[in-house]
Write a protein that holds these residues in place. Structure first.
Motif, PDB file in Angstrom:
ATOM      1  N   ARG A  73       0.845  -1.192   0.000  1.00 62.59           N
ATOM      2  CA  ARG A  73       0.000   0.000   0.000  1.00 62.59           C
ATOM      3  C   ARG A  73       0.883   1.245   0.000  1.00 62.59           C
ATOM      4  N   HIS A  74       0.568   2.177  -0.904  1.00 62.64           N
ATOM      5  CA  HIS A  74       1.309   3.419  -0.976  1.00 62.64           C
ATOM      6  C   HIS A  74       0.449   4.473  -1.670  1.00 62.64           C
ATOM      7  N   TRP A  75       0.960   5.680  -1.764  1.00 64.43           N
ATOM      8  CA  TRP A  75       0.241   6.792  -2.368  1.00 64.43           C
ATOM      9  C   TRP A  75       0.970   7.265  -3.612  1.00 64.43           C
ATOM     10  N   TYR A  76       0.195   7.666  -4.602  1.00 62.77           N
ATOM     11  CA  TYR A  76       0.687   8.145  -5.896  1.00 62.77           C
ATOM     12  C   TYR A  76       0.110   9.546  -6.102  1.00 62.77           C
ATOM     13  N   ALA A  77       0.889  10.454  -6.685  1.00 58.14           N
ATOM     14  CA  ALA A  77       0.394  11.790  -7.024  1.00 58.14           C
ATOM     15  C   ALA A  77       0.912  12.171  -8.396  1.00 58.14           C
ATOM     16  N   ASP A  78       0.089  12.911  -9.145  1.00 61.07           N
ATOM     17  CA  ASP A  78       0.569  13.453 -10.418  1.00 61.07           C
ATOM     18  C   ASP A  78      -0.006  14.844 -10.638  1.00 61.07           C
ATOM     19  N   ILE A  79       0.580  15.531 -11.609  1.00 59.92           N
ATOM     20  CA  ILE A  79       0.133  16.861 -12.022  1.00 59.92           C
ATOM     21  C   ILE A  79      -0.140  16.784 -13.506  1.00 59.92           C
ATOM     22  N   ASP A  80      -1.352  17.197 -13.883  1.00 61.50           N
ATOM     23  CA  ASP A  80      -1.750  17.115 -15.274  1.00 61.50           C
ATOM     24  C   ASP A  80      -2.612  18.321 -15.623  1.00 61.50           C
ATOM     25  N   ASP A  81      -2.860  18.478 -16.898  1.00 61.63           N
ATOM     26  CA  ASP A  81      -3.740  19.520 -17.395  1.00 61.63           C
ATOM     27  C   ASP A  81      -5.181  19.107 -17.099  1.00 61.63           C
ATOM     28  N   ALA A  82      -5.946  20.004 -16.516  1.00 60.13           N
ATOM     29  CA  ALA A  82      -7.325  19.680 -16.139  1.00 60.13           C
ATOM     30  C   ALA A  82      -8.188  19.315 -17.340  1.00 60.13           C
ATOM     31  N   GLU A  83      -7.847  19.825 -18.529  1.00 59.71           N
ATOM     32  CA  GLU A  83      -8.635  19.520 -19.728  1.00 59.71           C
ATOM     33  C   GLU A  83      -8.194  18.235 -20.425  1.00 59.71           C
TER      34      GLU A  83
END
Length: 72
Positions: free
Chosen positions: A16-26
């Motif tokens: 178990r772990h956490w993932y995060a990303d940054i992307d364009d909302a569109e």
């Protein structure tokens, strides 16, 4: 461009772990983010790391730098 942070809990075979990303909302496809981190031990750490990176990306955009996606 509207960037967004997404944080997800992963409970896969690797643990178990956490993932995060940054992307364009569109962008309807989450498979080509501008940034990501995987393997964070807590939601708070994933969110804090992503917010720090979001600030960096926003500064680069403000300067007029071209943002490349992870897979570019």
């Amino acid at each position: 461009m509207n960037l967004r942070v997404r944080v997800q809990h992963c409970g896969c075979a690797g643990g178990r772990h956490w993932y995060a990303d940054i992307d364009d909302a569109e962008d309807p496809q989450p498979d080509d983010p501008f940034w990501y981190v995987d393997g964070c031990p807590s939601q708070a750490q994933a969110l804090e790391t992503a917010c720090e990176q979001l600030s960096t990306l926003a500064s680069r955009m403000y300067r007029g730098d071209l943002l490349l996606r992870v897979l570019d």
